[in-house]
Scaffold this motif. Structure first.
Motif, PDB file in Angstrom:
ATOM      1  N   SER A 325      -0.505 -14.456 -14.737  1.00  0.00           N
ATOM      2  CA  SER A 325      -1.163 -14.124 -16.000  1.00  0.00           C
ATOM      3  C   SER A 325      -1.315 -12.628 -16.205  1.00  0.00           C
ATOM      4  O   SER A 325      -1.686 -12.186 -17.294  1.00  0.00           O
ATOM      5  CB  SER A 325      -2.549 -14.787 -16.051  1.00  0.00           C
ATOM      6  N   GLY A 326      -1.069 -11.852 -15.168  1.00  0.00           N
ATOM      7  CA  GLY A 326      -1.245 -10.410 -15.212  1.00  0.00           C
ATOM      8  C   GLY A 326      -2.021  -9.938 -14.013  1.00  0.00           C
ATOM      9  O   GLY A 326      -2.683 -10.718 -13.324  1.00  0.00           O
ATOM     10  N   ALA A 327      -1.943  -8.647 -13.756  1.00  0.00           N
ATOM     11  CA  ALA A 327      -2.615  -8.061 -12.596  1.00  0.00           C
ATOM     12  C   ALA A 327      -4.014  -7.579 -12.979  1.00  0.00           C
ATOM     13  O   ALA A 327      -4.229  -7.061 -14.079  1.00  0.00           O
ATOM     14  CB  ALA A 327      -1.799  -6.904 -12.035  1.00  0.00           C
ATOM     15  N   GLU A 328      -4.946  -7.728 -12.052  1.00  0.00           N
ATOM     16  CA  GLU A 328      -6.318  -7.285 -12.282  1.00  0.00           C
ATOM     17  C   GLU A 328      -6.538  -5.840 -11.871  1.00  0.00           C
ATOM     18  O   GLU A 328      -7.500  -5.209 -12.304  1.00  0.00           O
ATOM     19  CB  GLU A 328      -7.281  -8.186 -11.516  1.00  0.00           C
ATOM     20  N   SER A 329      -5.659  -5.312 -11.023  1.00  0.00           N
ATOM     21  CA  SER A 329      -5.792  -3.919 -10.590  1.00  0.00           C
ATOM     22  C   SER A 329      -4.425  -3.340 -10.289  1.00  0.00           C
ATOM     23  O   SER A 329      -3.464  -4.067 -10.027  1.00  0.00           O
ATOM     24  CB  SER A 329      -6.694  -3.807  -9.351  1.00  0.00           C
ATOM     25  N   VAL A 330      -4.346  -2.011 -10.334  1.00  0.00           N
ATOM     26  CA  VAL A 330      -3.132  -1.284  -9.987  1.00  0.00           C
ATOM     27  C   VAL A 330      -3.507  -0.164  -9.036  1.00  0.00           C
ATOM     28  O   VAL A 330      -4.524   0.511  -9.216  1.00  0.00           O
ATOM     29  CB  VAL A 330      -2.448  -0.684 -11.241  1.00  0.00           C
ATOM     30  N   GLU A 331      -2.674   0.040  -8.010  1.00  0.00           N
ATOM     31  CA  GLU A 331      -2.860   1.129  -7.059  1.00  0.00           C
ATOM     32  C   GLU A 331      -1.604   1.990  -7.014  1.00  0.00           C
ATOM     33  O   GLU A 331      -0.485   1.481  -7.041  1.00  0.00           O
ATOM     34  CB  GLU A 331      -3.125   0.596  -5.649  1.00  0.00           C
ATOM     35  N   TRP A 332      -1.830   3.303  -6.928  1.00  0.00           N
ATOM     36  CA  TRP A 332      -0.753   4.254  -6.639  1.00  0.00           C
ATOM     37  C   TRP A 332      -1.181   5.028  -5.396  1.00  0.00           C
ATOM     38  O   TRP A 332      -2.336   5.473  -5.290  1.00  0.00           O
ATOM     39  CB  TRP A 332      -0.575   5.259  -7.774  1.00  0.00           C
ATOM     40  N   GLY A 333      -0.271   5.232  -4.436  1.00  0.00           N
ATOM     41  CA  GLY A 333      -0.632   6.046  -3.286  1.00  0.00           C
ATOM     42  C   GLY A 333       0.005   5.593  -2.001  1.00  0.00           C
ATOM     43  O   GLY A 333       1.025   4.893  -1.994  1.00  0.00           O
ATOM     44  N   GLY A 334      -0.599   5.999  -0.885  1.00  0.00           N
ATOM     45  CA  GLY A 334      -0.029   5.759   0.424  1.00  0.00           C
ATOM     46  C   GLY A 334      -0.848   4.789   1.249  1.00  0.00           C
ATOM     47  O   GLY A 334      -2.049   4.605   1.018  1.00  0.00           O
ATOM     48  N   GLU A 335      -0.164   4.199   2.229  1.00  0.00           N
ATOM     49  CA  GLU A 335      -0.826   3.286   3.154  1.00  0.00           C
ATOM     50  C   GLU A 335      -0.198   3.431   4.534  1.00  0.00           C
ATOM     51  O   GLU A 335       1.031   3.524   4.664  1.00  0.00           O
ATOM     52  CB  GLU A 335      -0.694   1.844   2.670  1.00  0.00           C
ATOM     53  N   VAL A 336      -1.041   3.467   5.553  1.00  0.00           N
ATOM     54  CA  VAL A 336      -0.599   3.477   6.942  1.00  0.00           C
ATOM     55  C   VAL A 336      -1.136   2.222   7.612  1.00  0.00           C
ATOM     56  O   VAL A 336      -2.311   1.871   7.439  1.00  0.00           O
ATOM     57  CB  VAL A 336      -1.100   4.736   7.680  1.00  0.00           C
ATOM     58  N   TYR A 337      -0.275   1.562   8.356  1.00  0.00           N
ATOM     59  CA  TYR A 337      -0.692   0.416   9.160  1.00  0.00           C
ATOM     60  C   TYR A 337      -0.604   0.775  10.634  1.00  0.00           C
ATOM     61  O   TYR A 337       0.401   1.307  11.106  1.00  0.00           O
ATOM     62  CB  TYR A 337       0.202  -0.801   8.891  1.00  0.00           C
ATOM     63  N   SER A 338      -1.678   0.496  11.384  1.00  0.00           N
ATOM     64  CA  SER A 338      -1.712   0.778  12.809  1.00  0.00           C
ATOM     65  C   SER A 338      -2.883   0.039  13.438  1.00  0.00           C
ATOM     66  O   SER A 338      -3.902  -0.213  12.782  1.00  0.00           O
ATOM     67  CB  SER A 338      -1.859   2.292  13.065  1.00  0.00           C
ATOM     68  N   LEU A 339      -2.751  -0.265  14.709  1.00  0.00           N
ATOM     69  CA  LEU A 339      -3.867  -0.827  15.469  1.00  0.00           C
ATOM     70  C   LEU A 339      -4.793   0.263  15.971  1.00  0.00           C
ATOM     71  O   LEU A 339      -5.823  -0.031  16.586  1.00  0.00           O
ATOM     72  CB  LEU A 339      -3.337  -1.643  16.656  1.00  0.00           C
ATOM     73  N   LYS A 340      -4.437   1.536  15.695  1.00  0.00           N
ATOM     74  CA  LYS A 340      -5.218   2.674  16.201  1.00  0.00           C
ATOM     75  C   LYS A 340      -5.875   3.437  15.065  1.00  0.00           C
ATOM     76  O   LYS A 340      -5.902   4.660  15.053  1.00  0.00           O
ATOM     77  CB  LYS A 340      -4.313   3.597  17.024  1.00  0.00           C
ATOM     78  N   LEU A 341      -6.418   2.712  14.099  1.00  0.00           N
ATOM     79  CA  LEU A 341      -7.151   3.319  13.002  1.00  0.00           C
ATOM     80  C   LEU A 341      -8.648   3.177  13.246  1.00  0.00           C
ATOM     81  O   LEU A 341      -9.091   2.224  13.890  1.00  0.00           O
ATOM     82  CB  LEU A 341      -6.798   2.646  11.674  1.00  0.00           C
ATOM     83  N   GLY A 342      -9.425   4.130  12.749  1.00  0.00           N
ATOM     84  CA  GLY A 342     -10.869   4.046  12.866  1.00  0.00           C
ATOM     85  C   GLY A 342     -11.382   4.165  14.282  1.00  0.00           C
ATOM     86  O   GLY A 342     -12.475   3.667  14.598  1.00  0.00           O
ATOM     87  N   GLN A 343     -10.613   4.793  15.159  1.00  0.00           N
ATOM     88  CA  GLN A 343     -11.015   4.948  16.555  1.00  0.00           C
ATOM     89  C   GLN A 343     -10.398   6.224  17.116  1.00  0.00           C
ATOM     90  O   GLN A 343      -9.577   6.864  16.470  1.00  0.00           O
ATOM     91  CB  GLN A 343     -10.558   3.749  17.387  1.00  0.00           C
TER      92      GLN A 343
END
Length: 421
Positions: A325-343
């Protein structure tokens, strides 16, 4: 979610079959000097092209592509082109010109469109689509295949309950984004500067993308496109064009490119998952890709357009139940995936080019011409935006709306550093 999703319907054995088709057997295939495979072609492959970066691009009969192994698409009729012109943009898309105060801003922001390396060595004939041959056979092991298919545990910050914090960091991912919500969106677009960020471990990734999402943060539907360095998926650390979709927040479903049934490709010009070339370098020429995701109002299929004019393909509407039906939000930008985030120690995987946002010279992750498409069917800058960073000491954001003709968004960072130990 019923029968709309490859991971649930096909199961593990089905995913093995799809990946086996994509792998083909490299041994026994001869490649000519021109880069074209001349004999022992895998089934449904009309022609193969050896890229100078090591990739093999198979030109597959458009009616035999992996998408049609999806149960929901068995009787699907290919939509060869969008039913309307999706790039109509009026002066309402940008705001009135303002005084320029940053030195050489527009000279720096004038980026050159990047292409793909494999196209140096040939092209696919009419009636076929280019499919990057999957060569990472080690992922056929049972404990790694499903992780490969849905290696994207990301969550949007929409549809929160009163007791939920929209700024709480969710496990194993760190985003630095420009966000808009409040309307129903039928498209989103951006020019994205192309870099080759360092990715520390093979089970990590770094992306720069445009993403549209619908649903609660723990069980959302999402479609996205941009560039990625993702060793787990692609087997190396090259910067590659990608598309991705999920219907449950990547918990049990999720698919990159054509690695499982779903996305229907129609263009013979672009290979999803292929390396992008050239890449921007500091103090050198800036290169970009333009990606645009939009919903066809007549078929409700979601199209991905590359470089202003190439309609690469689409996600059929019957893959989804919410975003249809359409998107509720849109994001522009970067993303990093890692098990070593927030530490500590934090991962050293970079976002953008590993530099914090640089609005003066553009030596960082950078997007311009951010646009949304709403019920007006006119591309325009969103009426409301907000910046957000999960770990601003590691990956930060900088948004400019004053003193420029068109808003600009800068993002990125080095990960582990003196600010992010």
């Amino acid at each position: 979610m019923g029968n709309g999703f490859c991971s649930h319907v096909l199961g593990f054995n089905g995913m093995v079959i799809i990946l086996f088709v994509l792998i083909s057997v490299v041994s026994g295939n001869k490649i000519s000097e021109s880069g074209t495979e001349v004999n022992h072609l895998p089934r449904h492959v009309v022609k193969s092209i050896q890229s100078e970066d090591g990739d093999i691009i198979d030109c597959i009969d458009i009616y035999k592509q992996p998408a049609f192994a999806h149960p929901a698409l068995r009787d699907h009729k290919i939509q060869m082109a969008p039913s309307y012109e999706p790039t109509v943009e009026t002066m309402a898309a940008t705001r009135p010109a303002k005084t320029k105060t940053f030195k050489n801003r527009y000279e720096q922001s004038s980026m050159i469109v990047a292409s793909q390396i494999w196209k140096k060595n040939g092209s696919c004939p009419d009636g076929t689509v280019p499919v990057r041959r999957f060569q990472n056979k080690g992922l056929l092991e049972s404990n790694s295949l499903e992780a490969y298919v849905r290696n994207k545990p990301t969550h949007p910050v929409t549809q929160l309950n009163d007791d939920e914090n929209p700024n709480s960091q969710l496990p194993n991912r760190s985003k630095a984004i420009l966000l808009t919500l409040g309307y129903i969106y039928s498209g989103a677009k951006a020019d994205i500067k192309v870099w080759d960020p360092s990715v520390e471990s093979d089970d990590e990734y770094s992306t720069s993308r445009v993403s549209l999402q619908s649903g609660p943060y723990y069980d959302f539907e999402s479609i996205e496109s941009g560039w990625a360095v993702n060793p787990r998926v692609y087997g190396d650390k090259k910067t590659r064009l990608y598309v991705y979709w999920t219907v449950d927040g990547s918990k049990a479903t999720g698919c990159f490119d054509l690695t499982c049934p779903g996305f229907v490709q129609t263009s013979k010009e672009i290979a999803l998952g292929a390396a992008i070339y050239p890449i921007s370098v500091a103090n050198g020429l800036p290169y970009q890709i333009t990606t645009y995701i939009f919903k066809d109002p007549n078929t409700s299929n979601w199209w991905m357009q590359y470089g202003e004019k190439i309609n690469v393909g689409y996600w059929p509407h019957n893959l989804f139940s919410l975003i249809i039906s359409g998107a509720e939000s849109v994001e522009w930008g970067g993303e990093v995936y890692s098990l070593k985030l927030g530490q500590s120690p934090h991962t050293a995987t970079e976002m953008g080019n590993g530099e914090y946002p640089d609005p003066i010279f553009g030596d960082s992750g950078y997007m311009k011409r951010m646009r949304v498409l709403d019920n007006s069917r006119i591309l325009k800058f969103p009426e409301w935006v907000s910046t957000y960073a999960d770990e601003y000491n590691c990956y930060d954001v900088y948004y400019i709306s004053d003193y420029v003709e068109d808003p600009e968004f800068y993002y990125g960072g080095p990960g582990r550093s003196y600010k992010c130990p």
